[in-house]
Design a protein around this motif. Structure first.
Motif, PDB file in Angstrom:
ATOM      1  N   PRO A   1     -10.146   7.727  -0.037  1.00 39.02           N
ATOM      2  CA  PRO A   1     -11.449   6.989   0.570  1.00 39.02           C
ATOM      3  C   PRO A   1     -12.195   6.877   2.072  1.00 39.02           C
ATOM      4  O   PRO A   1     -13.668   5.812   2.255  1.00 39.02           O
ATOM      5  CB  PRO A   1     -10.479   5.618   0.445  1.00 39.02           C
TER       6      PRO A   1
ATOM      7  N   PHE B   1      -6.997  -2.929   1.872  1.00 44.48           N
ATOM      8  CA  PHE B   1      -6.471  -2.299   1.085  1.00 44.48           C
ATOM      9  C   PHE B   1      -5.227  -2.757   1.786  1.00 44.48           C
ATOM     10  O   PHE B   1      -4.353  -3.589   0.452  1.00 44.48           O
ATOM     11  CB  PHE B   1      -5.684  -1.036   1.878  1.00 44.48           C
TER      12      PHE B   1
ATOM     13  N   VAL C   1      -2.848   5.069  -2.423  1.00 42.47           N
ATOM     14  CA  VAL C   1      -4.451   5.799  -1.245  1.00 42.47           C
ATOM     15  C   VAL C   1      -3.621   6.998  -1.617  1.00 42.47           C
ATOM     16  O   VAL C   1      -2.850   7.588  -0.651  1.00 42.47           O
ATOM     17  CB  VAL C   1      -4.276   4.848  -0.184  1.00 42.47           C
TER      18      VAL C   1
ATOM     19  N   PHE D   1      -6.613   4.914  -5.134  1.00 42.41           N
ATOM     20  CA  PHE D   1      -7.882   5.714  -4.039  1.00 42.41           C
ATOM     21  C   PHE D   1      -7.807   7.111  -3.697  1.00 42.41           C
ATOM     22  O   PHE D   1      -6.713   7.064  -3.159  1.00 42.41           O
ATOM     23  CB  PHE D   1      -8.496   5.206  -2.624  1.00 42.41           C
ATOM     24  N   ASP D   2      -8.943   7.817  -3.472  1.00 40.30           N
ATOM     25  CA  ASP D   2      -8.500   9.432  -2.807  1.00 40.30           C
ATOM     26  C   ASP D   2      -8.965   9.624  -2.010  1.00 40.30           C
ATOM     27  O   ASP D   2     -10.711   9.762  -2.203  1.00 40.30           O
ATOM     28  CB  ASP D   2      -8.975  10.314  -3.958  1.00 40.30           C
TER      29      ASP D   2
ATOM     30  N   VAL E   1       0.936  -1.261   0.344  1.00 38.25           N
ATOM     31  CA  VAL E   1       0.085  -0.179   0.125  1.00 38.25           C
ATOM     32  C   VAL E   1       0.952   1.244  -0.140  1.00 38.25           C
ATOM     33  O   VAL E   1       1.604   1.357   0.776  1.00 38.25           O
ATOM     34  CB  VAL E   1      -1.235   0.225   1.153  1.00 38.25           C
TER      35      VAL E   1
ATOM     36  N   SER F   1      -4.565  10.409   0.392  1.00 33.70           N
ATOM     37  CA  SER F   1      -4.976  11.104   1.781  1.00 33.70           C
ATOM     38  C   SER F   1      -4.377  12.275   2.730  1.00 33.70           C
ATOM     39  O   SER F   1      -3.364  12.836   2.881  1.00 33.70           O
ATOM     40  CB  SER F   1      -5.159  10.246   2.717  1.00 33.70           C
TER      41      SER F   1
END
Length: 303
Positions: free
Chosen positions: A154, A170, A182, A151-152, A29, A184
């Motif tokens: 999420p 994830f 990801v 993913f923005d 990740v 964040s």
């Protein structure tokens, strides 16, 4: 695998993204961090072919995403949970995407069950809470069972159970050998989820390294010391240049000196030490230090 090479996006005289180069590898990740206005969303949009780069390249498994006719089989993405037709049901929304990407209808029911929306699958999306919309967006990303997932933000709107579920999801996707990217702004989430980090500021790369390596960049490390002779040890440490602050539980927090040096001084001067614990830097501290010059808007800024 995601590869970004010298990626640049210019709006008039402003470079939203400026010569950005990084690689996101499968099996882990990777967190994507940066202050507001750093260029994260613009970068993701160029990756997905929604914005055209001014120069440079952004490829997924060696090809631009827009060159793939059935994109959901190759890349799943959640950019904006609100970007759906509110008058459709979750089932209708996913079914339309499945048909256009050559995905069997059974997969619609599978992903709805996986994200916990089976019971509301025929309700109109317009009545969904933000957390439900986030779950639907994740279902959309998973629909084509793709090797690459983006993913923005999420976890926006998810309750604690939902946050825990997303973390596990994830991790599982990465363990299956997929590329999981990801974006964040929540440092706590990155600490709990990410293996690697890509950090940008003002559209430029600040760091591309493991979570532990990035956190270790912080200069704000401290040592907790517990001793029955606090006054004497405090005098010794401050004389040697350390900062010593008393804590409510009777211990002391020492900065500007290593635990080894504190132990040496205590031993040499025959001061009993009951605890000597080094605290590693937090991700948030490292992030704040390293992106301080890249923050676009500061509270109280009088420039």
């Amino acid at each position: 695998m995601i590869e970004v090479n010298e990626l640049t996006k210019r709006y008039r005289k402003v470079n939203a993204v400026n010569g950005l180069t990084f690689t996101v590898r499968p099996g882990q990740v990777t967190g994507f961090l940066g202050p507001n206005g750093a260029g994260k969303s613009t970068t993701l949009r160029m990756l997905l072919g929604l914005n055209e780069p001014t120069s440079g390249t952004a490829t997924i498994d060696g090809r631009p995403f827009r060159d793939r006719p059935r994109g959901l089989r190759h890349v799943g993405a959640l950019l904006d949970a609100h970007d759906v037709h509110g008058g459709r049901s979750a089932t209708a929304h996913l079914s339309a995407l499945a048909r256009s990407n050559g995905i069997g209808r059974s997969r619609v029911h599978e992903v709805l069950a996986e994200v916990g929306l089976t019971e509301v699958a025929r309700r109109r999306i317009g009545g969904f809470s933000l957390g439900m919309r986030q779950r639907l967006g994740i279902a959309t990303a998973l629909l084509g069972d793709p090797p690459v997932l983006i993913f923005d933000e999420p976890i926006n709107g998810l309750d604690p159970e939902g946050v825990r579920w997303v973390r596990g999801l994830f991790r599982r996707l990465a363990a299956e050998g997929r590329t999981v990217f990801v974006s964040s702004h929540l440092m706590s989430e990155m600490e709990a989820t990410a293996d690697q980090l890509i950090v940008i500021g003002r559209g430029e790369l600040i760091a591309a390294e493991s979570l532990a390596q990035f956190a270790a960049r912080s200069t704000q490390q401290s040592v907790t010391v517990r001793t029955p002779d606090g006054t004497r040890l405090t005098d010794l440490l401050t004389t040697e240049g350390a900062r010593v602050l008393p804590d409510d539980d009777g211990s002391f927090t020492v900065t500007d000196m290593t635990a080894a040096r504190i132990g040496e001084l205590a031993f040499h001067h025959r001061v009993m030490v009951q605890e000597l614990t080094t605290h590693t830097a937090s991700l948030e501290k490292a992030f704040m230090e390293l992106t301080a010059d890249s923050v676009e808007y500061l509270a109280g800024d009088r420039r």
